[in-house]
Design a protein around this motif. Structure first.
Motif, PDB file in Angstrom:
ATOM      1  N   ILE A  30       0.702  -1.212   0.043  1.00 60.21           N
ATOM      2  CA  ILE A  30       0.023  -0.096   0.126  1.00 60.21           C
ATOM      3  C   ILE A  30       0.799   1.256  -0.031  1.00 60.21           C
ATOM      4  CG2 ILE A  30      -1.820   1.336   1.451  1.00 60.21           C
ATOM      5  CD1 ILE A  30      -2.759  -1.250   2.367  1.00 60.21           C
ATOM      6  N   ALA A  31       1.916   1.343   0.832  1.00 62.80           N
ATOM      7  CA  ALA A  31       2.827   2.333   0.810  1.00 62.80           C
ATOM      8  C   ALA A  31       3.487   2.511  -0.505  1.00 62.80           C
ATOM      9  CB  ALA A  31       3.788   2.147   2.040  1.00 62.80           C
ATOM     10  N   ALA A  32       4.022   1.462  -0.963  1.00 62.04           N
ATOM     11  CA  ALA A  32       4.731   1.615  -2.199  1.00 62.04           C
ATOM     12  C   ALA A  32       3.811   2.153  -3.538  1.00 62.04           C
ATOM     13  CB  ALA A  32       5.229   0.172  -2.760  1.00 62.04           C
ATOM     14  N   ALA A  33       2.520   1.759  -3.388  1.00 58.20           N
ATOM     15  CA  ALA A  33       1.666   2.587  -4.221  1.00 58.20           C
ATOM     16  C   ALA A  33       1.320   3.729  -4.074  1.00 58.20           C
ATOM     17  CB  ALA A  33       0.395   1.351  -4.280  1.00 58.20           C
ATOM     18  N   ALA A  34       1.339   4.097  -2.965  1.00 60.43           N
ATOM     19  CA  ALA A  34       1.133   5.401  -2.591  1.00 60.43           C
ATOM     20  C   ALA A  34       2.062   6.416  -3.208  1.00 60.43           C
ATOM     21  CB  ALA A  34       0.882   5.742  -0.862  1.00 60.43           C
ATOM     22  N   ALA A  35       3.344   5.940  -3.345  1.00 50.83           N
ATOM     23  CA  ALA A  35       4.353   6.715  -3.584  1.00 50.83           C
ATOM     24  C   ALA A  35       4.674   6.463  -5.214  1.00 50.83           C
ATOM     25  CB  ALA A  35       5.761   6.322  -3.065  1.00 50.83           C
ATOM     26  N   SER A  36       3.636   5.794  -5.925  1.00 51.59           N
ATOM     27  CA  SER A  36       3.752   5.606  -7.374  1.00 51.59           C
ATOM     28  C   SER A  36       3.677   7.111  -8.064  1.00 51.59           C
ATOM     29  CB  SER A  36       3.093   4.725  -8.004  1.00 51.59           C
ATOM     30  OG  SER A  36       2.813   4.546  -9.280  1.00 51.59           O
ATOM     31  N   ALA A  45     -10.448   3.635  -5.736  1.00 48.48           N
ATOM     32  CA  ALA A  45     -10.787   2.249  -6.339  1.00 48.48           C
ATOM     33  C   ALA A  45      -9.491   1.447  -6.378  1.00 48.48           C
ATOM     34  CB  ALA A  45     -11.243   2.615  -7.884  1.00 48.48           C
ATOM     35  N   GLY A  46      -8.505   2.203  -6.968  1.00 49.88           N
ATOM     36  CA  GLY A  46      -7.357   1.285  -6.914  1.00 49.88           C
ATOM     37  C   GLY A  46      -6.764   0.743  -5.561  1.00 49.88           C
ATOM     38  N   PHE A  47      -6.692   1.630  -4.704  1.00 50.74           N
ATOM     39  CA  PHE A  47      -6.500   1.206  -3.336  1.00 50.74           C
ATOM     40  C   PHE A  47      -7.198   0.282  -2.479  1.00 50.74           C
ATOM     41  CE2 PHE A  47      -3.428   4.878  -3.746  1.00 50.74           C
ATOM     42  CZ  PHE A  47      -2.254   4.183  -3.060  1.00 50.74           C
ATOM     43  N   SER A  71      -7.489 -13.805  -7.770  1.00 47.85           N
ATOM     44  CA  SER A  71      -7.125 -12.291  -7.105  1.00 47.85           C
ATOM     45  C   SER A  71      -5.684 -12.439  -7.392  1.00 47.85           C
ATOM     46  CB  SER A  71      -7.360 -12.313  -5.678  1.00 47.85           C
ATOM     47  OG  SER A  71      -8.677 -12.261  -5.402  1.00 47.85           O
ATOM     48  N   VAL A  72      -5.039 -13.176  -7.182  1.00 44.13           N
ATOM     49  CA  VAL A  72      -3.518 -13.404  -7.598  1.00 44.13           C
ATOM     50  C   VAL A  72      -3.127 -13.224  -9.092  1.00 44.13           C
ATOM     51  CG1 VAL A  72      -1.218 -14.841  -7.664  1.00 44.13           C
ATOM     52  CG2 VAL A  72      -3.008 -14.733  -5.610  1.00 44.13           C
ATOM     53  N   VAL A  73      -3.873 -13.854 -10.080  1.00 44.32           N
ATOM     54  CA  VAL A  73      -3.693 -13.676 -11.427  1.00 44.32           C
ATOM     55  C   VAL A  73      -3.890 -12.441 -11.844  1.00 44.32           C
ATOM     56  CG1 VAL A  73      -4.092 -14.538 -13.520  1.00 44.32           C
ATOM     57  CG2 VAL A  73      -3.829 -15.991 -11.648  1.00 44.32           C
ATOM     58  N   HIS A  74      -5.196 -11.511 -11.215  1.00 49.59           N
ATOM     59  CA  HIS A  74      -5.510 -10.425 -11.615  1.00 49.59           C
ATOM     60  C   HIS A  74      -4.577  -9.310 -11.175  1.00 49.59           C
ATOM     61  CE1 HIS A  74      -8.372  -7.073 -12.163  1.00 49.59           C
ATOM     62  NE2 HIS A  74      -8.047  -6.688 -10.898  1.00 49.59           N
ATOM     63  N   GLY A  75      -4.008  -9.616  -9.759  1.00 46.50           N
ATOM     64  CA  GLY A  75      -2.980  -8.609  -9.305  1.00 46.50           C
ATOM     65  C   GLY A  75      -1.805  -8.644 -10.113  1.00 46.50           C
ATOM     66  N   MET A  76      -1.041  -9.740 -10.490  1.00 48.58           N
ATOM     67  CA  MET A  76      -0.001  -9.942 -11.163  1.00 48.58           C
ATOM     68  C   MET A  76      -0.034  -9.266 -12.491  1.00 48.58           C
ATOM     69  SD  MET A  76       2.080 -10.844  -8.844  1.00 48.58           S
ATOM     70  CE  MET A  76       3.390 -11.118 -10.070  1.00 48.58           C
ATOM     71  N   LEU A  77      -0.995  -9.564 -13.360  1.00 50.17           N
ATOM     72  CA  LEU A  77      -1.439  -9.004 -14.637  1.00 50.17           C
ATOM     73  C   LEU A  77      -1.530  -7.402 -14.766  1.00 50.17           C
ATOM     74  CD1 LEU A  77      -3.330 -11.956 -16.347  1.00 50.17           C
ATOM     75  CD2 LEU A  77      -0.770 -11.417 -16.553  1.00 50.17           C
ATOM     76  N   VAL A  78      -2.010  -6.699 -13.451  1.00 44.20           N
ATOM     77  CA  VAL A  78      -2.336  -5.482 -13.811  1.00 44.20           C
ATOM     78  C   VAL A  78      -0.852  -4.731 -13.649  1.00 44.20           C
ATOM     79  CG1 VAL A  78      -3.371  -3.541 -12.569  1.00 44.20           C
ATOM     80  CG2 VAL A  78      -4.864  -5.627 -12.691  1.00 44.20           C
ATOM     81  N   GLU A  79      -0.897  -3.816 -14.646  1.00 46.89           N
ATOM     82  CA  GLU A  79       0.436  -2.898 -14.447  1.00 46.89           C
ATOM     83  C   GLU A  79       0.092  -1.549 -14.206  1.00 46.89           C
ATOM     84  OE1 GLU A  79       2.635  -3.152 -18.225  1.00 46.89           O
ATOM     85  OE2 GLU A  79       2.978  -5.363 -18.047  1.00 46.89           O
ATOM     86  N   GLY A  80      -0.020  -1.305 -12.872  1.00 47.85           N
ATOM     87  CA  GLY A  80      -0.387   0.184 -12.298  1.00 47.85           C
ATOM     88  C   GLY A  80       0.280   0.538 -11.298  1.00 47.85           C
ATOM     89  N   THR A  81      -0.172   1.178 -10.234  1.00 47.26           N
ATOM     90  CA  THR A  81       0.570   1.828  -9.108  1.00 47.26           C
ATOM     91  C   THR A  81       0.969   0.792  -8.137  1.00 47.26           C
ATOM     92  OG1 THR A  81      -1.516   1.974  -7.576  1.00 47.26           O
ATOM     93  CG2 THR A  81      -1.085   3.876  -9.235  1.00 47.26           C
ATOM     94  N   MET A  82       1.083  -0.258  -8.050  1.00 48.47           N
ATOM     95  CA  MET A  82       1.678  -1.413  -7.189  1.00 48.47           C
ATOM     96  C   MET A  82       2.933  -1.591  -7.595  1.00 48.47           C
ATOM     97  SD  MET A  82      -1.206  -4.165  -6.221  1.00 48.47           S
ATOM     98  CE  MET A  82      -0.049  -4.543  -4.610  1.00 48.47           C
TER      99      MET A  82
END
Length: 209
Positions: free
Chosen positions: A21-27, A40-42, A158-169
């Motif tokens: 979460i912190a890493a995404a907040a610094a994106s 929505a992303g967070f 959830s895992v596949v979805h999260g790994m495939l998304v290229e966003g703020t994480m």
């Protein structure tokens, strides 16, 4: 030693959930996103963290929680997970309705969309079954099989979805969180299988409640 071990376990769980979460907040990508899209992303990142907590609770791996409190926490976090998913999907719907319609109809060109939708419906199905379990008269074994089967779908999607998304994480923290989600789920399912063979009473008490 026991206090140090308890503190270490809870600190590790907190880091596993909070560091992504912190890493995404610094994106830097957040600079080009609107507030609703960011929310929505967070919400999606928080939901992934909650998916990690759930098997740890049902398996009794978090120290300092009595069995009853662990079950209650599992129920409440399940409800929080539903809310997080609703915020995630609702925010994306507000920011881009056509994309969400394509995702829900499994016609989106993005490879991560169908996995997220499948996980979403599995989460809603578990919540609905949990709410109507007594009214439907589900037997403990039926509930256990349905719950565990849907849990596998939730985790995998959830895992596949999260790994495939290229966003703020951030990539490394995201991969670590996803690996922990998979590991915790495999661990609890393996342990529950052993309990059913050798000491079924405890496993049934955990999953029935």
């Amino acid at each position: 030693m026991r206090l140090a071990r308890v503190t270490l376990i809870w600190a590790a769980l907190g880091a596993a959930v909070c560091v992504p979460i912190a890493a995404a907040a610094a994106s830097p990508l957040l600079a080009w996103r609107g507030p609703i899209y960011i929310l929505a992303g967070f919400a999606g990142i928080i939901a992934l963290g909650l998916v990690l907590v759930q098997p740890l609770l049902i398996g009794g791996y978090l120290p300092g929680l009595a069995a009853y409190r662990g079950r209650r926490a599992h129920h409440w976090i399940g409800g929080t997970l539903v809310v997080a998913v609703l915020v995630h999907v609702g925010g994306l719907w507000i920011t881009s309705p056509p994309d969400m319609i394509d995702a829900l109809l499994f016609s989106s060109p993005t490879p991560f969309s169908p996995w997220g939708v499948i996980a979403m419906w599995a989460i809603f199905a578990v919540a609905l079954l949990a709410a109507l379990r007594r009214r439907l008269g589900l037997r403990p074994r039926t509930w256990r099989i349905a719950h565990m089967s849907l849990a596998v779908v939730i985790v995998a999607g959830s895992v596949v979805h999260g790994m495939l998304v290229e966003g703020t994480m951030e990539t490394v923290s995201k991969a670590a969180l996803c690996a922990l989600v998979l590991g915790a789920t495999i661990k609890v399912m393996a342990d529950l299988r052993v309990w059913r063979k050798r000491a079924t009473s405890r496993a049934e008490r955990i999953v029935r409640q």
